[in-house]
Design an enzyme around this catalytic site. Structure first.
Site, short mmCIF file in Angstrom:
data_model
loop_
_atom_site.label_atom_id
_atom_site.label_comp_id
_atom_site.label_asym_id
_atom_site.label_seq_id
_atom_site.Cartn_x
_atom_site.Cartn_y
_atom_site.Cartn_z
N GLU A 47 -3.70 1.50 -12.10
CA GLU A 47 -3.48 0.24 -12.82
C GLU A 47 -4.21 0.20 -14.16
O GLU A 47 -5.40 0.54 -14.23
CB GLU A 47 -3.90 -0.96 -11.94
CG GLU A 47 -3.67 -2.30 -12.65
CD GLU A 47 -3.68 -3.52 -11.74
OE1 GLU A 47 -3.82 -3.37 -10.50
OE2 GLU A 47 -3.56 -4.63 -12.29
N ASP A 49 -1.71 -8.36 -3.03
CA ASP A 49 -2.61 -9.52 -2.96
C ASP A 49 -2.48 -10.38 -4.22
O ASP A 49 -3.07 -11.45 -4.32
CB ASP A 49 -4.06 -9.11 -2.68
CG ASP A 49 -4.65 -8.19 -3.75
OD1 ASP A 49 -3.91 -7.78 -4.66
OD2 ASP A 49 -5.86 -7.88 -3.66
N SER A 50 -1.63 -9.91 -5.17
CA SER A 50 -1.27 -10.75 -6.31
C SER A 50 -0.61 -12.03 -5.83
O SER A 50 -0.46 -12.98 -6.60
CB SER A 50 -0.34 -9.99 -7.26
OG SER A 50 0.72 -9.38 -6.54
N LYS A 63 -2.30 -0.61 1.41
CA LYS A 63 -2.90 -0.17 0.15
C LYS A 63 -4.31 -0.74 0.06
O LYS A 63 -4.53 -1.89 0.45
CB LYS A 63 -2.07 -0.65 -1.05
CG LYS A 63 -2.73 -0.38 -2.41
CD LYS A 63 -1.78 -0.56 -3.58
CE LYS A 63 -1.65 -1.96 -4.06
NZ LYS A 63 -2.91 -2.58 -4.53
N ASP A 93 -0.97 -4.97 1.04
CA ASP A 93 -2.28 -4.86 0.39
C ASP A 93 -3.38 -5.35 1.33
O ASP A 93 -3.27 -6.42 1.92
CB ASP A 93 -2.29 -5.77 -0.85
CG ASP A 93 -2.60 -5.03 -2.13
OD1 ASP A 93 -3.07 -3.89 -2.06
OD2 ASP A 93 -2.36 -5.62 -3.20
N GLU A 113 -7.91 -0.83 -2.63
CA GLU A 113 -8.44 -0.55 -3.97
C GLU A 113 -9.72 0.26 -3.86
O GLU A 113 -10.60 -0.08 -3.06
CB GLU A 113 -8.72 -1.87 -4.70
CG GLU A 113 -7.45 -2.66 -5.00
CD GLU A 113 -7.72 -3.93 -5.79
OE1 GLU A 113 -8.88 -4.15 -6.24
OE2 GLU A 113 -6.78 -4.71 -5.96
O1 KIV Z 1 -1.36 -6.99 -5.80
C1 KIV Z 1 -0.54 -6.37 -6.49
O2 KIV Z 1 0.53 -6.89 -6.86
C2 KIV Z 1 -0.86 -5.01 -6.88
C3 KIV Z 1 0.01 -4.36 -7.90
C4 KIV Z 1 -0.37 -4.88 -9.23
C5 KIV Z 1 -0.05 -2.89 -7.84
O3 KIV Z 1 -1.81 -4.46 -6.41
#
Ligand code: KIV
Length: 287
Positions: free
Chosen positions: A184, A47-48, A115, A86, A117
């Protein structure tokens, strides 16, 4: 040429203690092709993308629509690497049912796993996803979707009390069935402790060398980020390379050097003269 045999969740789990796991983010088709050719084990559509691709201030602004669209683009590259998507902010927190349905959407567009969090609070969600056949990667330590609650993007686990609760989180989601855990921006001693205590691989970002694998955001690796976190390593200054290429193109257009011979084509012999006849007497329209 990298080996083409698909990386599965089982293979990733089997890498623990045997081979360092290499993970990186990608958000589009061409980048996915390149990172896959490089032979990484895991591609994360993180989600970055909210910041590095869409210019938002944090990860909170992306939704299911954004994440599905980019996951589908990466999936079209048919990567050998395990493709993890994500789960965006508010796609898995409100209810277990909604979380499972949203996670399933990622598998529908080609992801191999999702993934999310969080730790102990998400045990029910991770278990329900497992029942639905959806592999889950956990994410503990700094969880950027909760940066407002955590007090910013800070190093986690510096005190024994906070370290203990991060370790508990990691163990809880591993026991609930997560196949791997991202750690992280957490003190390296804490990441090492988690890596020892859980049977699934840990994949670190800014949490030291003791983990089973490492992950970085591709824009940080390539030198394309506006601002990189302190733990990111830039392997190339692609921004400068792109800037000089576009400047060279601009100069060539302005100086009449582009397009050059061989990059444009002509009418059939005699047709230009015929056209001149046809156009005789017709006025030229002005802008
Ligand atoms: O969103 C992302 O890129 C991440 C990584 C930093 C692990 O969650």
């Amino acid at each position: 040429m990298a080996e083409r045999e698909k990386v599965t969740v089982r293979k990733v789990v089997g890498m623990k203690g045997k081979k360092p796991i290499v993970a990186i983010t990608a958000y589009d088709y061409p980048t996915a092709k390149i990172v896959d050719e490089a032979g990484v084990d895991i591609i994360l559509v993180g989600d970055s993308l909210s910041m590095v691709m869409l210019g938002n201030p944090s990860t909170l602004q992306v939704d299911m629509h954004d994440m599905l669209r980019h996951t589908a683009a990466v999936a079209r590259a048919q990567p050998r690497a395990l493709l993890v998507a994500d789960m965006p902010f508010l796609s898995y927190e409100a209810s277990v049912t909604e979380a499972v349905k949203n996670a399933g959407e990622f598998l529908r567009v080609g992801a191999d796993a999702v993934k999310l969090e969080g730790g102990s609070d998400y045990v029910d969600v991770v278990k329900a996803m497992g029942r639905a056949g959806i592999p889950v990667m956990g994410h503990v330590g700094l969880t950027p979707q909760k940066h407002k609650l955590l007090g910013g993007y800070r190093l986690m686990g510096k005190s024994a009390g906070e370290a203990r609760s991060i370790i508990d989180d990691a163990q809880a989601i591993a026991e609930a069935g997560a196949f791997s855990i991202v750690i992280e921006y957490t003190a390296s001693e804490v990441a090492a402790e988690i890596t020892k205590r859980v049977s699934v691989p840990t994949i670190c970002i800014g949490s030291g060398p003791a983990c089973d694998g490492q992950i970085l955001v591709i824009h940080d690796v390539l030198g394309l980020s506006d601002a990189s976190p302190p733990f990111a390593k830039r392997y190339v200054d692609l921004r400068s390379i792109m800037l000089s290429a576009v400047k060279a193109y601009k100069s060539e257009v302005e100086e009449g050097k582009f397009p050059q011979d061989g990059m444009y084509w002509h009418m059939k012999e005699g047709e230009h003269e015929r056209l001149a006849e046809l156009l005789k007497g017709k006025s030229v329209t002005s802008a």
